[in-house]
Design a protein around this motif. Sequence first.
Motif, PDB file in Angstrom:
ATOM      1  N   GLU A   1       0.860  -1.180   0.000  1.00 57.18           N
ATOM      2  CA  GLU A   1       0.000   0.000   0.000  1.00 57.18           C
ATOM      3  C   GLU A   1       0.895   1.229   0.000  1.00 57.18           C
ATOM      4  OE1 GLU A   1      -2.646  -0.131   3.333  1.00 57.18           O
ATOM      5  OE2 GLU A   1      -4.219  -1.161   2.187  1.00 57.18           O
ATOM      6  N   SER A   2       0.734   2.075  -1.008  1.00 59.90           N
ATOM      7  CA  SER A   2       1.547   3.294  -1.119  1.00 59.90           C
ATOM      8  C   SER A   2       3.031   2.974  -1.039  1.00 59.90           C
ATOM      9  CB  SER A   2       1.158   4.302  -0.028  1.00 59.90           C
ATOM     10  OG  SER A   2      -0.221   4.618  -0.110  1.00 59.90           O
ATOM     11  N   ASP A   3       3.445   1.938  -1.769  1.00 57.61           N
ATOM     12  CA  ASP A   3       4.849   1.509  -1.845  1.00 57.61           C
ATOM     13  C   ASP A   3       5.402   0.976  -0.528  1.00 57.61           C
ATOM     14  OD1 ASP A   3       5.038   2.225  -4.544  1.00 57.61           O
ATOM     15  OD2 ASP A   3       5.488   4.304  -4.021  1.00 57.61           O
ATOM     16  N   THR A   4       4.520   0.688   0.429  1.00 58.69           N
ATOM     17  CA  THR A   4       4.944   0.079   1.688  1.00 58.69           C
ATOM     18  C   THR A   4       4.459  -1.363   1.745  1.00 58.69           C
ATOM     19  OG1 THR A   4       4.879   2.189   2.870  1.00 58.69           O
ATOM     20  CG2 THR A   4       4.764   0.177   4.196  1.00 58.69           C
ATOM     21  N   VAL A   5       5.358  -2.292   2.061  1.00 57.48           N
ATOM     22  CA  VAL A   5       4.971  -3.694   2.188  1.00 57.48           C
ATOM     23  C   VAL A   5       4.230  -3.869   3.507  1.00 57.48           C
ATOM     24  CG1 VAL A   5       5.801  -6.058   2.390  1.00 57.48           C
ATOM     25  CG2 VAL A   5       6.900  -4.485   0.787  1.00 57.48           C
ATOM     26  N   VAL A   6       2.965  -4.285   3.421  1.00 61.23           N
ATOM     27  CA  VAL A   6       2.141  -4.425   4.624  1.00 61.23           C
ATOM     28  C   VAL A   6       1.923  -5.879   5.023  1.00 61.23           C
ATOM     29  CG1 VAL A   6       0.971  -2.221   4.298  1.00 61.23           C
ATOM     30  CG2 VAL A   6       0.014  -4.287   3.239  1.00 61.23           C
ATOM     31  N   ALA A   7       2.198  -6.829   4.123  1.00 63.86           N
ATOM     32  CA  ALA A   7       2.029  -8.250   4.454  1.00 63.86           C
ATOM     33  C   ALA A   7       2.833  -9.096   3.479  1.00 63.86           C
ATOM     34  CB  ALA A   7       0.556  -8.658   4.414  1.00 63.86           C
ATOM     35  N   ALA A   8       3.189 -10.289   3.926  1.00 65.40           N
ATOM     36  CA  ALA A   8       3.963 -11.209   3.085  1.00 65.40           C
ATOM     37  C   ALA A   8       3.588 -12.646   3.434  1.00 65.40           C
ATOM     38  CB  ALA A   8       5.462 -10.995   3.291  1.00 65.40           C
ATOM     39  N   ALA A   9       3.738 -13.518   2.465  1.00 64.08           N
ATOM     40  CA  ALA A   9       3.512 -14.953   2.672  1.00 64.08           C
ATOM     41  C   ALA A   9       4.296 -15.715   1.627  1.00 64.08           C
ATOM     42  CB  ALA A   9       2.023 -15.300   2.578  1.00 64.08           C
ATOM     43  N   SER A  10       4.799 -16.884   2.017  1.00 63.52           N
ATOM     44  CA  SER A  10       5.599 -17.705   1.110  1.00 63.52           C
ATOM     45  C   SER A  10       5.051 -19.121   1.023  1.00 63.52           C
ATOM     46  CB  SER A  10       7.060 -17.764   1.584  1.00 63.52           C
ATOM     47  OG  SER A  10       7.686 -16.507   1.498  1.00 63.52           O
ATOM     48  N   ALA A  11       5.297 -19.752  -0.107  1.00 65.46           N
ATOM     49  CA  ALA A  11       4.974 -21.161  -0.307  1.00 65.46           C
ATOM     50  C   ALA A  11       6.250 -21.902  -0.693  1.00 65.46           C
ATOM     51  CB  ALA A  11       3.918 -21.337  -1.391  1.00 65.46           C
ATOM     52  N   ILE A  12       6.529 -22.989   0.012  1.00 65.72           N
ATOM     53  CA  ILE A  12       7.693 -23.820  -0.266  1.00 65.72           C
ATOM     54  C   ILE A  12       7.220 -25.009  -1.104  1.00 65.72           C
ATOM     55  CG2 ILE A  12       9.611 -25.110   0.728  1.00 65.72           C
ATOM     56  CD1 ILE A  12       8.971 -23.616   3.386  1.00 65.72           C
ATOM     57  N   PRO A  13       7.724 -25.193  -2.310  1.00 66.97           N
ATOM     58  CA  PRO A  13       7.286 -26.321  -3.138  1.00 66.97           C
ATOM     59  C   PRO A  13       7.832 -27.639  -2.601  1.00 66.97           C
ATOM     60  CG  PRO A  13       9.023 -25.103  -4.256  1.00 66.97           C
ATOM     61  CD  PRO A  13       8.703 -24.333  -3.008  1.00 66.97           C
ATOM     62  N   MET A  14       6.994 -28.365  -1.879  1.00 68.68           N
ATOM     63  CA  MET A  14       7.391 -29.606  -1.229  1.00 68.68           C
ATOM     64  C   MET A  14       6.687 -30.782  -1.891  1.00 68.68           C
ATOM     65  SD  MET A  14       7.110 -28.110   2.677  1.00 68.68           S
ATOM     66  CE  MET A  14       7.705 -29.612   3.462  1.00 68.68           C
ATOM     67  N   ARG A  15       6.861 -31.959  -1.308  1.00 68.42           N
ATOM     68  CA  ARG A  15       6.133 -33.161  -1.723  1.00 68.42           C
ATOM     69  C   ARG A  15       5.570 -33.840  -0.490  1.00 68.42           C
ATOM     70  NH1 ARG A  15       9.920 -36.928  -4.759  1.00 68.42           N
ATOM     71  NH2 ARG A  15      11.476 -36.032  -3.360  1.00 68.42           N
ATOM     72  N   GLN A  16       4.379 -34.433  -0.648  1.00 76.51           N
ATOM     73  CA  GLN A  16       3.720 -35.076   0.480  1.00 76.51           C
ATOM     74  C   GLN A  16       3.067 -36.375   0.048  1.00 76.51           C
ATOM     75  OE1 GLN A  16       0.187 -33.195   2.147  1.00 76.51           O
ATOM     76  NE2 GLN A  16       0.766 -33.844   4.207  1.00 76.51           N
ATOM     77  N   ASN A  17       3.136 -37.369   0.941  1.00 78.52           N
ATOM     78  CA  ASN A  17       2.491 -38.658   0.720  1.00 78.52           C
ATOM     79  C   ASN A  17       1.050 -38.582   1.230  1.00 78.52           C
ATOM     80  OD1 ASN A  17       1.506 -41.380   1.316  1.00 78.52           O
ATOM     81  ND2 ASN A  17       3.594 -42.097   0.976  1.00 78.52           N
ATOM     82  N   ILE A  18       0.096 -38.831   0.331  1.00 81.53           N
ATOM     83  CA  ILE A  18      -1.312 -38.891   0.716  1.00 81.53           C
ATOM     84  C   ILE A  18      -1.824 -40.284   0.374  1.00 81.53           C
ATOM     85  CG2 ILE A  18      -3.625 -37.922   0.425  1.00 81.53           C
ATOM     86  CD1 ILE A  18      -2.345 -35.303  -0.400  1.00 81.53           C
ATOM     87  N   ARG A  19      -1.992 -41.092   1.391  1.00 84.27           N
ATOM     88  CA  ARG A  19      -2.468 -42.474   1.246  1.00 84.27           C
ATOM     89  C   ARG A  19      -1.663 -43.260   0.210  1.00 84.27           C
ATOM     90  NH1 ARG A  19      -7.174 -43.640   4.068  1.00 84.27           N
ATOM     91  NH2 ARG A  19      -8.165 -41.802   5.013  1.00 84.27           N
TER      92      ARG A  19
ATOM     93  N   ILE B   1       3.155 -23.623   3.471  1.00 84.47           N
ATOM     94  CA  ILE B   1       2.979 -22.186   3.663  1.00 84.47           C
ATOM     95  C   ILE B   1       3.788 -21.731   4.876  1.00 84.47           C
ATOM     96  CG2 ILE B   1       1.311 -20.330   4.056  1.00 84.47           C
ATOM     97  CD1 ILE B   1       1.119 -21.748   1.315  1.00 84.47           C
ATOM     98  N   ALA B   2       4.562 -20.665   4.702  1.00 83.42           N
ATOM     99  CA  ALA B   2       5.437 -20.177   5.765  1.00 83.42           C
ATOM    100  C   ALA B   2       5.605 -18.673   5.642  1.00 83.42           C
ATOM    101  CB  ALA B   2       6.801 -20.875   5.675  1.00 83.42           C
ATOM    102  N   GLY B   3       6.127 -18.092   6.706  1.00 80.24           N
ATOM    103  CA  GLY B   3       6.461 -16.674   6.667  1.00 80.24           C
ATOM    104  C   GLY B   3       5.277 -15.754   6.484  1.00 80.24           C
ATOM    105  N   VAL B   4       4.106 -16.148   6.992  1.00 81.14           N
ATOM    106  CA  VAL B   4       2.920 -15.293   6.876  1.00 81.14           C
ATOM    107  C   VAL B   4       3.023 -14.214   7.954  1.00 81.14           C
ATOM    108  CG1 VAL B   4       0.401 -15.203   6.925  1.00 81.14           C
ATOM    109  CG2 VAL B   4       1.567 -17.227   6.001  1.00 81.14           C
TER     110      VAL B   4
END
Length: 395
Positions: free
Chosen positions: A53-71, A80-83
């Motif tokens: 907002e007005s060239d000021t960073v007001v929020a941030a969030a990151s996604a790490i591309p991982m792998r997960q076993n589902i069944r 998701i990290a760094g929120v």
Amino acid sequence: MAIRRISSEERLTTSFPLQSYAFERSPANAAATQETRQYLPYNEGNVTLVAEESDTVVAAASAIPMRQNIRGTVFPMAGIAGVATHPLARRQGHVRRLLTQLLGEMRDEGHAATALYPFRPSFYERFGYVGFPKPRTVTFSPADLNHFLRLDLPGEVTWQRIKDGYDTYRDFIHRSLAERHGFAAFPDYRAARQRDSDEEWLVMAVVDGETVGAVTYRIEDHAGDLLAGDLLTTGPVGRALLLQFFARHVDQVARVTTTVSANESPELWATDFAAHTEAKISFPGSSAPMARILSMEALHGIAAGPGRVTIEVVDDPFIAGTYLLNGEGGRLEVTAERAATPAATLTAAGISALVYGVLDPVEVALRGFGAVPDAAATALRGIFPPRTPRLFASF
């Protein structure tokens, strides 16, 4: 408010300062600022969005591309990290808009699921996340492992610095990823921080040339604590070999602490074994992980039990729709059914709870994650038998 994806170098002046304020000692000194720059390579492949907002960073969030076993099937998964939000911009909806866009981008890039460690589970529940069992921390005296010193076990243990054994340890992580439901693994660029910092010992249990157990640890002080990480094993022999190794520290440390899966029973490891086992939950500092599904279609082909039912997923920007779920052949068939009448209505958290196996269909309804009549509950219980997911990676 504008949202944009930033480059790697931009993190130093945008997302990192917000994360440092939110999650670390503040204000940071010069040494901490230099450490932040050194941390940059381990974030290189992350997807980071910032809100401005007005060239000021007001929020941030990151996604790490991982792998997960589902069944039993390994999928791309977004960790998701760094929120974090600027202290003067909190509770204004910035994170809600930022996270919705980030999850949408990760879904569009092929990530079937997402997981995180919440500062407040109720906040992320509104995004469709459901809680996982928290791993247990086990603390015990090595003297109580005396029984293991008398065992003539097959195999052997290897002992080295994590830097020296990193590649073998990483291979075992990948094997665990392929075999354990819920298990998630970092990408290579992120995992390499453990190798490069070289602040742990690594013990691996090996039988007939095959790794059957691994644990990292450090010793705080003489007559103090041996602090171990996750006790990863393929079965009782691997666990016994690692516990036998800990028993050899009886005249060096007072206590051993390690982490085990939520379905582990340390009280059965030995007779007269006095252990303190806990899963401490507190906010915002000690939460259990949460996860959710980002694509129903991606689940086509995962292991499933017998059952057939039509469900409707509601109130979600990513997976809302009506689906026929059929597990009669041992593998899940997912078919979009626009005109069908659903037998159950589920939120994203509700279907995620069933897929991961953490809630019974009746519990799903009791938690407010949907309406599940008895017949539909029976079918869903058959398709998605209970499981205990073990996320492993912390981010």
